[in-house]
Write a protein that holds these residues in place. Structure first.
Motif, short mmCIF file in Angstrom:
data_model
loop_
_atom_site.label_atom_id
_atom_site.label_comp_id
_atom_site.label_asym_id
_atom_site.label_seq_id
_atom_site.Cartn_x
_atom_site.Cartn_y
_atom_site.Cartn_z
N SER A 179 0.83 -1.19 0.00
CA SER A 179 0.00 0.00 0.00
C SER A 179 0.88 1.26 0.00
CB SER A 179 -0.88 -0.04 1.26
OG SER A 179 -1.69 1.09 1.28
N LYS A 201 1.36 2.27 -7.08
CA LYS A 201 0.69 1.51 -8.15
C LYS A 201 -0.38 2.34 -8.85
CE LYS A 201 -0.73 -1.60 -5.22
NZ LYS A 201 -0.20 -1.03 -3.96
N SER A 202 -1.27 2.94 -8.05
CA SER A 202 -2.36 3.72 -8.67
C SER A 202 -1.80 4.93 -9.40
CB SER A 202 -3.37 4.17 -7.61
OG SER A 202 -3.93 3.05 -6.99
N THR A 203 -0.77 5.52 -8.82
CA THR A 203 -0.16 6.68 -9.48
C THR A 203 0.38 6.28 -10.84
OG1 THR A 203 0.43 7.59 -7.32
CG2 THR A 203 1.61 8.47 -9.23
N1 LIG Z 1 -3.38 13.08 -5.10
C1 LIG Z 1 -2.39 12.86 -4.24
N2 LIG Z 1 -1.86 13.88 -3.52
C2 LIG Z 1 -0.84 13.65 -2.67
N3 LIG Z 1 -0.28 12.46 -2.43
C3 LIG Z 1 -0.77 11.42 -3.11
C4 LIG Z 1 -1.85 11.55 -4.04
N4 LIG Z 1 -2.12 10.33 -4.56
C5 LIG Z 1 -1.26 9.48 -3.98
N5 LIG Z 1 -0.44 10.13 -3.11
C6 LIG Z 1 0.67 9.52 -2.33
O1 LIG Z 1 1.55 8.90 -3.25
C7 LIG Z 1 2.01 7.65 -2.74
C8 LIG Z 1 1.62 6.55 -3.72
O2 LIG Z 1 0.19 6.43 -3.71
P1 LIG Z 1 -0.60 5.40 -4.64
O3 LIG Z 1 -2.06 5.64 -4.42
O4 LIG Z 1 -0.06 5.47 -6.01
O5 LIG Z 1 -0.18 4.01 -3.98
P2 LIG Z 1 -0.79 2.55 -4.18
O6 LIG Z 1 0.39 1.63 -4.29
O7 LIG Z 1 -1.77 2.55 -5.28
O8 LIG Z 1 -1.52 2.33 -2.78
P3 LIG Z 1 -2.79 1.41 -2.40
O9 LIG Z 1 -2.37 -0.02 -2.64
O10 LIG Z 1 -2.96 1.68 -0.92
O11 LIG Z 1 -3.95 1.85 -3.23
C9 LIG Z 1 1.40 7.51 -1.34
O12 LIG Z 1 2.36 7.95 -0.42
C10 LIG Z 1 0.20 8.41 -1.41
O13 LIG Z 1 -0.09 8.91 -0.12
#
Ligand SMILES: Nc1ncnc2c1ncn2[C@@H]1O[C@H](COP(=O)(O)OP(=O)(O)OP(=O)(O)O)[C@@H](O)[C@H]1O
Length: 225
Positions: free
Chosen positions: A40, A44-46
């Motif tokens: 988490s 990934k989502s980014t």
């Molecule tokens: N719009 C935003 N503004 C500021 N920080 C963000 C934003 N979106 C994501 N982050 C931060 O960027 C980092 C990567 O987030 P992301 O959502 O890409 O992770 P992820 O691997 O998809 O997580 P998860 O499995 O929990 O969905 C995290 O530290 C998150 O808090």
């Protein structure tokens, strides 16, 4: 083809700065079926949002077919997105006041397809996903799995080459999740590129390539047997 070089994505607020992606190099060929995994907050989502032209890069280069995405302004980015990308969102994101038919029709309206052709295409997709009998229902009147199918049908009506799915099975029971992965496998066999973000090993094992991300960097990239 998706080709990304040294992608950096920094989120900047007044009091914080988060380096969500920290130097990603990645090539995904047309027709691949890829899972993106990682803890988490690993980015990934980014990564999916950048690939999907939903968000801009802070640094680096992103080539999508003939487009140099990193050079595009937001408005141009949206145009490329409409032309190339379909999303299957975690919470389906169907419009609640519109019927299943109308939801699935949306990408075609955006492309100015005429009414009779829209009807033909929408029913073709609804049938493919086994929900043509639900065309007139509202999203609240059908099950989670059926909503998920409607979201996929909508993604497919756009007939875009790349389908991006963020935790597509997250809200589904095991059986429906398995059905969904079988469907994505069939769709991939039609030649679509599919990229799935998932925490689930079973989902990842249904794909052909697993990319691992930790702290915004790729730590693994394996082909599934
Ligand atoms: N719009 C935003 N503004 C500021 N920080 C963000 C934003 N979106 C994501 N982050 C931060 O960027 C980092 C990567 O987030 P992301 O959502 O890409 O992770 P992820 O691997 O998809 O997580 P998860 O499995 O929990 O969905 C995290 O530290 C998150 O808090």
């Amino acid at each position: 083809m998706i080709k990304i070089k040294n992608l950096v994505k920094v989120y900047k607020g007044e009091t914080y700065e988060t380096r969500a992606l920290d130097g990603i190099d990645l090539t995904i060929e047309d027709g691949e079926f890829v899972a993106v995994m990682g803890p988490s907050g690993s980015g990934k989502s980014t990564l999916l949002n950048v690939i999907g032209c939903m968000d801009t890069l802070t640094e680096g280069e992103y080539y999508l077919d003939d487009y140099e995405i990193h050079k595009l302004k937001l408005k141009e980015l949206h145009k490329v997105r409409r032309e190339k990308i379909s999303f299957v969102f975690q919470h389906f994101a169907l419009m609640s006041n519109f019927s299943v038919y109308e939801n699935v029709e949306v990408p075609l309206l955006a492309k100015n397809v005429n009414k009779s052709r829209r009807k033909k295409i929408v029913y073709e997709k609804l049938k493919m996903l086994g929900i043509d009998n639900l065309a007139d229902k509202l999203p609240t009147q059908i099950s989670g799995g059926q909503q998920q199918r409607a979201a996929i049908a909508r993604a497919l009506t756009s007939d875009n080459d790349i389908i991006l799915a963020d935790e597509p099975t997250g809200a589904l029971d095991r059986k429906t999740g398995q059905d969904l992965m079988n469907m994505l496998t069939d769709i991939n066999a039609l030649g679509k590129t599919i990229i799935v973000v998932t925490h689930d090993d079973k989902v990842a094992s249904a794909t052909k390539r697993i990319i691992n991300i930790v702290d915004g960097r790729i730590t693994g990239d394996e082909r599934n047997a």
